[in-house]
Write an enzyme that holds these catalytic residues in place. Structure first.
Site, PDB file in Angstrom:
ATOM      1  N   ARG A 111       0.880  -1.181   0.000  1.00 47.67           N
ATOM      2  CA  ARG A 111       0.000   0.000   0.000  1.00 47.67           C
ATOM      3  C   ARG A 111       0.907   1.217   0.000  1.00 47.67           C
ATOM      4  O   ARG A 111       1.473   1.584   1.042  1.00 47.67           O
ATOM      5  CB  ARG A 111      -0.929  -0.010   1.219  1.00 47.67           C
ATOM      6  CG  ARG A 111      -1.684   1.293   1.384  1.00 47.67           C
ATOM      7  CD  ARG A 111      -2.786   1.235   2.419  1.00 47.67           C
ATOM      8  NE  ARG A 111      -3.945   0.550   1.897  1.00 47.67           N
ATOM      9  CZ  ARG A 111      -5.177   0.695   2.395  1.00 47.67           C
ATOM     10  NH1 ARG A 111      -5.404   1.511   3.412  1.00 47.67           N
ATOM     11  NH2 ARG A 111      -6.188   0.040   1.888  1.00 47.67           N
ATOM     12  N   HIS A 138      -7.481   0.597  -6.566  1.00 50.09           N
ATOM     13  CA  HIS A 138      -7.680  -0.238  -5.369  1.00 50.09           C
ATOM     14  C   HIS A 138      -8.285  -1.573  -5.828  1.00 50.09           C
ATOM     15  O   HIS A 138      -9.431  -1.890  -5.530  1.00 50.09           O
ATOM     16  CB  HIS A 138      -8.593   0.474  -4.373  1.00 50.09           C
ATOM     17  CG  HIS A 138      -8.504  -0.061  -2.978  1.00 50.09           C
ATOM     18  ND1 HIS A 138      -7.715  -1.143  -2.629  1.00 50.09           N
ATOM     19  CD2 HIS A 138      -9.116   0.331  -1.830  1.00 50.09           C
ATOM     20  CE1 HIS A 138      -7.840  -1.376  -1.341  1.00 50.09           C
ATOM     21  NE2 HIS A 138      -8.683  -0.510  -0.833  1.00 50.09           N
ATOM     22  N   GLN A 141      -9.972  -4.154  -3.448  1.00 47.93           N
ATOM     23  CA  GLN A 141     -11.326  -3.754  -3.054  1.00 47.93           C
ATOM     24  C   GLN A 141     -12.324  -4.184  -4.123  1.00 47.93           C
ATOM     25  O   GLN A 141     -13.409  -4.690  -3.813  1.00 47.93           O
ATOM     26  CB  GLN A 141     -11.365  -2.232  -2.854  1.00 47.93           C
ATOM     27  CG  GLN A 141     -12.720  -1.713  -2.404  1.00 47.93           C
ATOM     28  CD  GLN A 141     -13.104  -2.224  -1.027  1.00 47.93           C
ATOM     29  OE1 GLN A 141     -12.349  -2.114  -0.074  1.00 47.93           O
ATOM     30  NE2 GLN A 141     -14.290  -2.817  -0.910  1.00 47.93           N
ATOM     31  N   ASP A 229     -18.069   6.507  -1.703  1.00 47.26           N
ATOM     32  CA  ASP A 229     -16.826   6.469  -0.923  1.00 47.26           C
ATOM     33  C   ASP A 229     -16.610   7.858  -0.338  1.00 47.26           C
ATOM     34  O   ASP A 229     -17.295   8.822  -0.722  1.00 47.26           O
ATOM     35  CB  ASP A 229     -15.654   6.041  -1.830  1.00 47.26           C
ATOM     36  CG  ASP A 229     -14.389   5.743  -1.039  1.00 47.26           C
ATOM     37  OD1 ASP A 229     -14.451   5.605   0.206  1.00 47.26           O
ATOM     38  OD2 ASP A 229     -13.309   5.648  -1.663  1.00 47.26           O
ATOM     39  N   CYS A 268     -16.769   1.146   0.485  1.00 42.93           N
ATOM     40  CA  CYS A 268     -15.574   0.336   0.756  1.00 42.93           C
ATOM     41  C   CYS A 268     -15.083   0.496   2.182  1.00 42.93           C
ATOM     42  O   CYS A 268     -14.273  -0.311   2.638  1.00 42.93           O
ATOM     43  CB  CYS A 268     -14.476   0.685  -0.240  1.00 42.93           C
ATOM     44  SG  CYS A 268     -13.980   2.407  -0.174  1.00 42.93           S
ATOM     45  N   ARG A 296     -13.351  -8.935   1.480  1.00 42.32           N
ATOM     46  CA  ARG A 296     -11.921  -8.642   1.284  1.00 42.32           C
ATOM     47  C   ARG A 296     -11.099  -9.870   1.656  1.00 42.32           C
ATOM     48  O   ARG A 296     -10.134 -10.225   0.979  1.00 42.32           O
ATOM     49  CB  ARG A 296     -11.481  -7.443   2.145  1.00 42.32           C
ATOM     50  CG  ARG A 296     -12.081  -6.100   1.768  1.00 42.32           C
ATOM     51  CD  ARG A 296     -11.566  -5.573   0.451  1.00 42.32           C
ATOM     52  NE  ARG A 296     -10.127  -5.463   0.402  1.00 42.32           N
ATOM     53  CZ  ARG A 296      -9.431  -4.402   0.827  1.00 42.32           C
ATOM     54  NH1 ARG A 296     -10.067  -3.341   1.302  1.00 42.32           N
ATOM     55  NH2 ARG A 296      -8.111  -4.358   0.736  1.00 42.32           N
TER      56      ARG A 296
HETATM   57  N1   CP Z   1     -11.360  -0.232   2.169  1.00 42.22           N
HETATM   58  C1   CP Z   1     -10.100  -0.262   2.645  1.00 42.22           C
HETATM   59  O1   CP Z   1      -9.121  -0.434   1.901  1.00 42.22           O
HETATM   60  O2   CP Z   1     -10.011  -0.128   4.000  1.00 42.22           O
HETATM   61  P1   CP Z   1      -8.662   0.113   4.815  1.00 42.22           P
HETATM   62  O3   CP Z   1      -8.128   1.465   4.413  1.00 42.22           O
HETATM   63  O4   CP Z   1      -9.072   0.059   6.260  1.00 42.22           O
HETATM   64  O5   CP Z   1      -7.691  -0.961   4.465  1.00 42.22           O
END
Ligand code: CP
Length: 309
Positions: A111, A138, A141, A229, A268, A296
């Site tokens: 990430r 992402h 997701q 979102d 998400c 997830r």
């Molecule tokens: N939706 C998502 O990626 O959540 P986090 O940022 O908590 O990993």
């Protein structure tokens, strides 16, 4: 883990369109199998003895915990690598970090802020790199989102989805996922917050035909799925006042849902209740956001075991 003498070209997952339609559906089928295995308490240690490195430059709840739990359930192991806990935070070049990690672990979930950084990791890695979120994409997701939609809609046929709000990284990967699964997508954003034109072009090359509008009611009308979102993502806190003003009218609330009597509501997470979505909607019968969060786990397990087999 690979050594200097057995390096091969790994498959990476930097965005949804790194998978073909058939590969995506295979991963989703495997995700459903893993979900059933978890529910039944069946052993599925398919990654026994394997290790996932998890490199985080941004905070996370779902991504971190679902990947780590997933590796445990698969009989493997995950190592959390916070940027400031490793030499990367002291200036080691990303390409050196990537090469070294490849000699220890079997896959890396990263990430990082800049999408070009995950591309550097992939360029220099001899094990699969999985994008756990960049400013552009992402895709993990989206895997969970598609698994969730297929569960709730009994497939993808004739499903219509509305994206309401910021045309951000989540929206961009979702647009690619909808294109690969033939979901009819309408994206409603304020002017200046559109999904990148290059991403829309990629979606069209995959056979999708996303509609773009600035009218949230137009997008939501008769949709099967309404997805939103946050309006203010990590790193955008200084733009709060401007963004709150720009996104006025884009809240997913009961008034908007009246235009889509059968729609499920997706997010998400994390959500800013009272901003992009109201508390009563996210807590209501039509909200499937915690199924999304759960998926997830199953979808990423499926991706990892598919990449590593
Ligand atoms: N939706 C998502 O990626 O959540 P986090 O940022 O908590 O990993």
């Amino acid at each position: 883990m690979t050594t200097a003498t057995n390096e091969t070209e790994p498959r990476h997952f930097l965005d949804v369109d790194d998978l073909s339609e058939a590969e995506l559906l295979a991963v989703l089928d495997r995700a459903d199998e893993y979900k059933r295995a978890v529910d039944a308490g069946d052993d599925h240690a398919d990654l026994s003895g394997q290790t996932l490195g998890m490199l985080f430059q941004k905070a996370s709840t779902r991504t971190r915990v679902s990947f780590e739990t997933g590796m445990t359930q698969l009989g493997g192991h995950a190592i959390f690598l916070g940027e400031d806990d490793i030499q990367l935070g002291r200036g080691e070049p990303l390409k050196d970090t990537s090469r070294a990690l490849s000699r220890y672990v079997d896959a890396v979930m990263a990430r990082v802020f800049k999408h070009e950084n995950v591309e550097v990791l992939a360029e220099y890695s001899s094990v699969p790199i999985v994008n756990g979120l960049t400013d552009d994409a992402h895709p993990c997701q989206t895997l969970a989102d598609l698994q969730t939609i297929r569960e709730h809609e009994d497939g993808f046929e004739d499903v219509s989805a509305a994206w309401i709000g910021d045309g951000n990284n989540v929206a961009q990967s979702f647009a690619l996922g909808c294109a690969l699964t033939d979901i009819d997508l309408t994206i409603a954003t304020p002017e200046g917050y559109e999904v990148d034109g290059e991403v829309l072009e990629r979606a069209r090359e995959l056979g999708g035909d996303p509609t773009v509008t600035t009218d949230p009611v137009e997008a939501a009308t008769d949709a099967d799925v309404i997805y939103t979102d946050v309006w203010i993502s990590m790193g955008q806190e200084d733009e709060r006042d401007v963004r709150m003003n720009d996104f006025e009218g884009f809240q997913v609330n009961t008034d908007l849902l009246e235009n889509a009597p059968d729609a499920s509501v997706m997010h998400c997470l994390p959500a800013h209740r009272g901003e992009e979505v109201t508390d009563d909607v996210i807590e209501g019968d039509r909200s499937i956001v915690f199924d999304q969060a759960e998926n997830r786990l199953h979808a990423q397990k499926a991706l990892l075991s598919w990449l590593l087999e």
